[in-house]
Scaffold this motif. Structure first.
Motif, PDB file in Angstrom:
ATOM      1  N   SER A 793       0.624  -0.923  -0.018  1.00 19.91           N
ATOM      2  CA  SER A 793       0.079   0.163  -0.157  1.00 19.91           C
ATOM      3  C   SER A 793       0.803   0.981   0.294  1.00 19.91           C
ATOM      4  CB  SER A 793      -1.201   0.268   1.575  1.00 19.91           C
ATOM      5  OG  SER A 793      -0.270   0.262   2.754  1.00 19.91           O
ATOM      6  N   TRP A 794      -0.007   2.663  -0.521  1.00 24.05           N
ATOM      7  CA  TRP A 794       0.945   3.994  -0.392  1.00 24.05           C
ATOM      8  C   TRP A 794       1.607   3.902   1.132  1.00 24.05           C
ATOM      9  CZ3 TRP A 794       4.224   6.554  -2.824  1.00 24.05           C
ATOM     10  CH2 TRP A 794       4.479   7.514  -2.013  1.00 24.05           C
ATOM     11  N   GLU A 795       0.639   3.826   1.673  1.00 21.32           N
ATOM     12  CA  GLU A 795       1.137   3.920   3.449  1.00 21.32           C
ATOM     13  C   GLU A 795       2.881   2.875   3.486  1.00 21.32           C
ATOM     14  OE1 GLU A 795      -3.889   4.352   3.409  1.00 21.32           O
ATOM     15  OE2 GLU A 795      -2.263   3.211   2.326  1.00 21.32           O
ATOM     16  N   VAL A 796       2.031   1.902   3.352  1.00 24.51           N
ATOM     17  CA  VAL A 796       3.889   1.134   4.049  1.00 24.51           C
ATOM     18  C   VAL A 796       4.422   1.765   2.864  1.00 24.51           C
ATOM     19  CG1 VAL A 796       4.914  -1.188   3.093  1.00 24.51           C
ATOM     20  CG2 VAL A 796       1.824  -0.666   4.202  1.00 24.51           C
ATOM     21  N   ARG A 797       4.376   2.012   2.270  1.00 27.62           N
ATOM     22  CA  ARG A 797       5.374   2.389   1.070  1.00 27.62           C
ATOM     23  C   ARG A 797       6.431   4.286   1.424  1.00 27.62           C
ATOM     24  NH1 ARG A 797       4.520   1.616  -5.432  1.00 27.62           N
ATOM     25  NH2 ARG A 797       2.683  -0.472  -4.968  1.00 27.62           N
ATOM     26  N   TYR A 798       5.172   4.655   1.983  1.00 29.59           N
ATOM     27  CA  TYR A 798       6.252   5.849   2.193  1.00 29.59           C
ATOM     28  C   TYR A 798       6.571   6.494   3.892  1.00 29.59           C
ATOM     29  CZ  TYR A 798       5.635  10.051   4.553  1.00 29.59           C
ATOM     30  OH  TYR A 798       5.209  11.458   5.641  1.00 29.59           O
ATOM     31  N   VAL A 936       3.234   8.052 -14.320  1.00 30.01           N
ATOM     32  CA  VAL A 936       4.287   7.340 -14.116  1.00 30.01           C
ATOM     33  C   VAL A 936       4.244   6.585 -12.914  1.00 30.01           C
ATOM     34  CG1 VAL A 936       6.655   7.891 -12.964  1.00 30.01           C
ATOM     35  CG2 VAL A 936       5.809   8.975 -14.964  1.00 30.01           C
ATOM     36  N   VAL A 937       2.795   6.854 -11.863  1.00 29.62           N
ATOM     37  CA  VAL A 937       2.976   6.191 -10.775  1.00 29.62           C
ATOM     38  C   VAL A 937       2.282   4.817 -10.553  1.00 29.62           C
ATOM     39  CG1 VAL A 937       1.453   6.042  -8.580  1.00 29.62           C
ATOM     40  CG2 VAL A 937       2.775   9.033  -9.818  1.00 29.62           C
ATOM     41  N   ASP A 938       3.184   4.008 -10.213  1.00 31.31           N
ATOM     42  CA  ASP A 938       3.247   2.723 -10.314  1.00 31.31           C
ATOM     43  C   ASP A 938       1.070   2.462  -9.888  1.00 31.31           C
ATOM     44  OD1 ASP A 938       2.093  -0.251 -10.030  1.00 31.31           O
ATOM     45  OD2 ASP A 938       3.989  -0.013  -8.191  1.00 31.31           O
ATOM     46  N   GLY A 939       0.647   1.959 -10.932  1.00 29.09           N
ATOM     47  CA  GLY A 939      -1.129   1.560 -11.090  1.00 29.09           C
ATOM     48  C   GLY A 939      -1.432   1.182  -9.608  1.00 29.09           C
ATOM     49  N   ARG A 940      -0.121   0.507  -8.237  1.00 31.36           N
ATOM     50  CA  ARG A 940      -0.555  -0.210  -8.159  1.00 31.36           C
ATOM     51  C   ARG A 940      -1.419   0.427  -6.525  1.00 31.36           C
ATOM     52  NH1 ARG A 940       3.632  -4.751  -7.940  1.00 31.36           N
ATOM     53  NH2 ARG A 940       5.084  -2.517  -8.017  1.00 31.36           N
ATOM     54  N   ILE A 941      -0.826   1.355  -6.357  1.00 36.09           N
ATOM     55  CA  ILE A 941      -1.231   2.494  -5.656  1.00 36.09           C
ATOM     56  C   ILE A 941      -2.200   3.302  -5.840  1.00 36.09           C
ATOM     57  CG2 ILE A 941      -0.953   4.990  -4.798  1.00 36.09           C
ATOM     58  CD1 ILE A 941       2.205   4.692  -5.653  1.00 36.09           C
ATOM     59  N   LYS A 947      -2.063   9.045  -4.741  1.00 35.57           N
ATOM     60  CA  LYS A 947      -1.268   9.137  -5.671  1.00 35.57           C
ATOM     61  C   LYS A 947      -0.934  10.751  -6.101  1.00 35.57           C
ATOM     62  CE  LYS A 947      -3.448   6.738  -9.205  1.00 35.57           C
ATOM     63  NZ  LYS A 947      -4.204   6.008  -9.936  1.00 35.57           N
ATOM     64  N   GLU A 948      -1.063  12.011  -5.105  1.00 35.07           N
ATOM     65  CA  GLU A 948      -0.803  12.781  -4.880  1.00 35.07           C
ATOM     66  C   GLU A 948       0.345  13.328  -4.066  1.00 35.07           C
ATOM     67  OE1 GLU A 948      -2.043  15.952  -6.853  1.00 35.07           O
ATOM     68  OE2 GLU A 948      -3.576  15.349  -8.198  1.00 35.07           O
ATOM     69  N   GLU A 949       0.130  12.617  -2.813  1.00 35.08           N
ATOM     70  CA  GLU A 949       1.547  11.868  -2.421  1.00 35.08           C
ATOM     71  C   GLU A 949       2.802  11.512  -3.216  1.00 35.08           C
ATOM     72  OE1 GLU A 949       0.251  10.438   1.530  1.00 35.08           O
ATOM     73  OE2 GLU A 949      -0.447  11.728   2.299  1.00 35.08           O
ATOM     74  N   ALA A 950       2.044  10.622  -3.597  1.00 31.93           N
ATOM     75  CA  ALA A 950       3.795  10.002  -4.567  1.00 31.93           C
ATOM     76  C   ALA A 950       3.975  10.544  -5.581  1.00 31.93           C
ATOM     77  CB  ALA A 950       2.972   8.953  -5.380  1.00 31.93           C
TER      78      ALA A 950
END
Length: 996
Positions: A793-798, A936-941, A947-950
């Motif tokens: 998840s994006w939370e984990v990636r961040y 560019v942002v990973d579609g799994r996000i 996506k804005e945070e990414a």
């Protein structure tokens, strides 16, 4: 004739009506060229509205033609269509700053010959800036904070003699000396050239620019002295030269700059005193920290009625500070730490009630804390440690509502802590050690719920340790040693769930050790030595994973719990005559007597005891025989690798933390079936210990002639057979590993010990069960592309990004000397059971030694030249192409690549990027429009907010991967930018610039 004149008038009228219609269509075309989904900037831009006065951001001249387009900070994105914009024949001002514009500046800009103002600052524009000579009417040029590269067209400025504002800083231009052409633009009043690769010296001709009110050339590569001619700039209001390599004194005549309000020349090699500044009565902010300045602060500074910021730390100043300093205006902060100042603290710096920071540590100040500061409710930090201050602390200081740190350590303060400390709701850190404080700790301290660290050691406190400390749920460290505390340790301390280190040694504590301490699962260090504690050691203690335990010199009794009877704690129980250890653990604690379980007066019990002993010996001998047989069979069937380890008797084990294993247990675990991977400098094994724990062991072959190399065990054995053995450069190895072993950070993998012989080195680390970030993003390395990745998840990636950044920040900035990793990559970021990251694999790490120039200039420090290129393809910074010298900014580049992996989900090297291209180049090519960036942002996000945070993290990654090392942020800045991501904060490297 009269008819002909009428016809001409009708034609002119028709032409006048056609021009507005054409410009309306141009404005609508311009609107269509931008991406407007996330902005309301163009709501009024409709065909039904008159564009003069009806279109937001559009102004017209007296003839009804468009003269100004101002869309600053309206949220627009996309490329700039100069082929449309330059068709407005009367356009004089174009302002598109602080948006999300991408792409480059086309040659169509040449047609905007009427422009007087061009502001494109704070976007994501790139490429090379074209020739600007056709814009000969230009007065304001603002291109700061973009991604421009290549050579700036300095020579094309020669004909722009009307230029008043030149702002092109914060870009990645090619290196260039200070451009002489600029000194001929005598109408200039504002120059911002910071952080754009300016080299060399400031030319004396700078004195020609007598209309200058602002000159900024910070974060550059300036050398030499500040030219004396700068004193001719009598209108100068701001001068910023920080983070260069300037030398010499503040030039004679500097006193002529009577209008100077902001002066920052910090982080240079400037020397001498401040006598040239004594008449600059309009100073508002003076920043000269980290130089070689000395002498006294001129007494005239006490009469500066506008001075709000004064930062002189890390110099060699002495003498007293002016008594009236900061008393005339809304003073903000003072930092004069690490000097040789004497005398009292100026009493009235918070007279206006606005002071936020008082930082005066590491000097020789004397006297008491002025009573006025007890009422300074605006204070955030009060730090006066390591001085010779005395007297009682004003009672109101303890209860200031916004204060987050009170640092009074290493002084001569006395008296007690005020009960008002319970009202200090913002207090995080309380450092008052090495003083003469006395009395009891007030029970009200439990109300200061935000406290993280308490250091009160080496004082004269007495009485009970208040049970209310148990209410401090955020408390991480508690140091109360070397006082006169008595009574019992309160059971409530067991409620401090975040506690990691506690030291209550050298007090008069009595009673039993609370069993609740065994519930502190995060406790890493516990010292209760030199007290009067009695009773048994709580049975819950073995559950603690302590790297340091000291219960010595008390009155404890009973058997030591089996889980604590390990060789690592040998000495932890000394001075407790009533303690004993069971026979099976006696060999591990030689300083403690055995527990006797029989009655010597009973013949039957003695006979039974001896029978048991003999039976045990028989069983042991039988087992030993069986072990020898099995061992011989195993040795006969095992490969050369295992025999090589078993036959090497010269293992030398050096522990850096408390360990529960010995070298033999580790060595025996180095087997082919335990191999789990390869790091940057050796094979990695997973070793299961007898106590049920698991450790990771890196096996390194090392030879004094050839350095560190990665080899398989079989290859190493073969190499050893081909050449005579050479003595390992033990001292160098131990010095480097010893330094790495001092690293203590939650986001850096723990190094337990090293085990070395003449040819082999083993490094024993904590084992991280969730593998590497590479595996989670791209699938196991051994799997065929694209592998089988795990949904993150994006939370984990961040959180992984932020945690790894904090780990690298600690390596670079957390110690006396920075540690350069040299192989930052996603496979060297390991994840624990909660997916929290750890920086791992220091096989290529190098302890940096500060060079005098870098240390004084604030630049990154260089490591010695590497014999080979260190790092991994795809993560290697581009400077390796022209130099083998690396510094912290090389790690920053590699970390930027990791951020790109996290945002895009892609590998650093993929065939899609093209030959000799990597993910950095690929992402840069996609920065054309909002759609291409979002793609560019990973579609799994998933969610849009994620996506804005990414995308914000993507911008940080692009800063980290700037081609020029000097333009990359430090890891400390990277952490700050990543922390701002969740709040939507700016992530660019923003400096002061013209905003009007």
């Amino acid at each position: 004739m009269r008819h002909l004149l009428l016809l001409l008038l009708l034609c002119f009228a028709a032409a006048g009506e056609a021009a507005p219609a054409e410009e309306l269509q141009l404005l609508l075309q311009l609107k269509a060229s931008f991406e407007t989904a996330n902005t309301t900037a163009f709501q009024s831009w409709t065909a039904n509205n008159p564009f003069c006065g009806g279109f937001a951001g559009v102004k017209c001249d007296s003839g009804g033609s468009v003269s100004e387009i101002d869309l600053t900070a309206t949220g627009i994105s996309g490329a700039i269509r100069f082929d449309i914009i330059c068709r407005f024949s009367s356009l004089t001002e174009l302002s598109l700053g602080s948006n999300y514009l991408f792409g480059d500046i086309s040659d169509d800009l040449h047609n905007c010959t009427g422009l007087r103002r061009l502001d494109l600052a704070s976007n994501s524009l790139g490429g090379v800036i074209p020739d600007l000579s056709p814009l000969d009417k230009l007065q304001i040029l603002n291109l700061t904070s973009n991604y421009f590269t290549g050579a700036f067209p300095w020579s094309s400025l020669a004909g722009l003699t009307a230029m008043e504002v030149l702002n092109v800083g914060d870009n990645s231009f090619d290196p260039n000396p200070f451009p002489d052409v600029v000194t001929n633009l005598t109408e200039l009043n504002w120059i911002y050239l910071s952080n754009c690769n300016i080299h060399g010296q400031i030319p004396p001709a700078i004195g020609n620019l007598t209309k200058l009110i602002n000159l900024e050339i910070s974060d550059s590569f300036l050398t030499g002295m500040i030219p004396q001619e700068i004193s001719k700039l009598s209108d100068l209001w701001q001068l910023e030269l920080y983070n260069n390599s300037l030398t010499g004194r503040i030039p004679t005549g500097f006193a002529n700059l009577s209008k100077l309000a902001f002066f920052d020349a910090s982080m240079n090699n400037i020397e001498g005193d401040l006598s040239e500044l004594r008449s600059l009565t309009n100073l508002v902010s003076l920043q000269l920290f980290k130089n070689n300045l000395y002498g006294e602060v001129p007494p005239e500074f006490g009469d500066f009625r506008f001075l709000t910021n004064l930062s002189l730390y890390s110099n060699r100043f002495s003498g007293k500070l002016p008594a009236k300093l900061g008393s005339w205006t809304e003073f903000n902060y003072i930092d004069v730490s690490t000097n040789f100042f004497t005398g009292p603290i100026p009493p009235d710096m918070c007279r206006k009630g606005t002071m936020k920071k008082l930082l005066m540590l590491e000097n020789k100040f004397t006297g008491e804390i002025p009573a006025n500061y007890a009422n300074c409710s605006s204070l955030l930090r009060f730090r006066v440690s390591n001085n010779s201050l005395s007297g009682e602390v004003p009672s109101g200081l303890w209860s200031l509502p916004n204060l987050n740190i009170i640092d009074l350590a290493i002084n001569r303060f006395e008296g007690s802590i005020g009960a008002g400390i319970g009202e200090a709701k913002s207090l995080n850190q309380l450092f008052i050690s090495d003083n003469r404080f006395s009395g009891q700790i007030p029970r009200e301290i439990g109300g200061a719920a935000g406290i993280v660290g308490i250091e009160m050691y080496n004082n004269q406190f007495s009485g009970e340790i208040p049970a209310s400390i148990g209410r401090l749920q955020n408390l991480v460290s508690l140091y109360l040693q070397s006082n006169d505390f008595s009574s019992e340790i309160p059971e409530e301390i067991g409620s401090c769930v975040a506690l990691s280190a506690m030291n209550l040694a050298e007090n008069l504590l009595s009673g039993s050790i609370p069993a609740s301490l065994g519930q502190l699962t995060r406790l890493n260090s516990l010292d209760l030595s030199d007290n009067k504690l009695s009773g048994e050691i709580p049975a819950s203690f073995p559950a603690l994973k302590l790297s340091s335990l000291d219960l010595s010199n008390n009155r404890l009794t009973g058997a030591i719990p089996s889980g604590l009877a390990i060789s690592a704690y040998n000495g932890s129980f000394a001075g407790n005559p009533g303690l004993c250890v069971d026979g099976s653990d006696a060999d591990k604690l030689s300083s403690v007597k055995r527990c006797l379980v029989f009655n010597r007066g009973s013949t039957f019990e003695l006979r039974t005891f001896l029978t048991c002993i003999l039976a045990g010996v028989a069983v042991f001998l039988a087992g030993l025989g069986l072990y020898i047989v099995l061992k011989k069979r195993r040795d006969d069937s095992s490969g050369a690798d295992d025999r090589a380890f078993a036959k090497d008797p010269s293992w030398n084990m050096k522990s850096f933390r408390i360990v529960t294993f010995d070298d033999q247990e580790i060595v025996e675990g180095i087997k082919p079936e335990n191999l789990i991977g390869k790091g940057g400098s050796g094979e990695v094994y997973q070793v299961h210990l007898a106590n049920g724990e698991v450790v990771a062991v890196k096996q390194i072959w090392r030879n004094s002639a050839e350095g560190t190399k990665e080899r398989s065990t079989a290859a190493m054995l073969a190499a050893a057979q081909r050449r005579p053995r050479k003595r390992l450069a033990t001292r160098q190895f131990e010095a480097e590993v010893g330094t790495l072993s001092t690293v203590r950070h939650v986001n850096v993998v723990k190094l337990y010990c090293s085990i070395a012989s003449e040819e082999w080195c083993l490094l024993v680390y904590e084992h991280l069960p969730n593998g590497s970030l590479w595996d989670k993003l791209h699938g196991p390395a051994e799997a065929p592309p694209p592998g089988k990745a795990v949904e993150l998840s994006w939370e984990v990636r961040y959180q992984v990004a932020l945690g790894a950044a904090r780990g690298l920040e600690y390596l670079h900035h957390g110690g006396e000397r920075p540690i350069l990793h040299r192989d930052v990559k996603s496979s060297n970021i390991l994840l624990d059971e909660c997916l929290k990251p750890r920086i791992a694999d220091f096989g290529l790490a190098k302890i940096l030694h500060s060079t005098s120039a870098a240390a004084a200039g604030g630049g990154a420090r260089e490591a010695s030249s590497a014999p080979v290129i260190a790092g991994t393809h795809g993560y290697i910074a581009p400077e390796y192409a022209y130099t083998w010298k690396v510094n912290e900014k090389s790690d920053v580049y590699s970390f930027g690549v990791v951020l790109l992996e996290l945002v895009t989900g892609r590998r650093p090297i993929e065939a899609e990027y093209g030959e000799s291209k990597d993910i950095v180049h690929w992402v840069s090519q996609q920065m054309r429009s909002r759609e291409s960036v979002m793609a560019v942002v990973d579609g799994r996000i998933g969610p849009e907010w994620a996506k804005e945070e990414a995308v914000r993290v993507l911008r940080v990654a692009l800063l980290c991967t700037m081609s020029l090392p000097a333009l990359r942020p430090s890891m400390r800045t990277v952490v700050q930018m990543l922390e701002e991501v969740v709040n939507g904060g700016a992530v660019k490297h923003v400096n002061k610039k013209l905003t009007a």
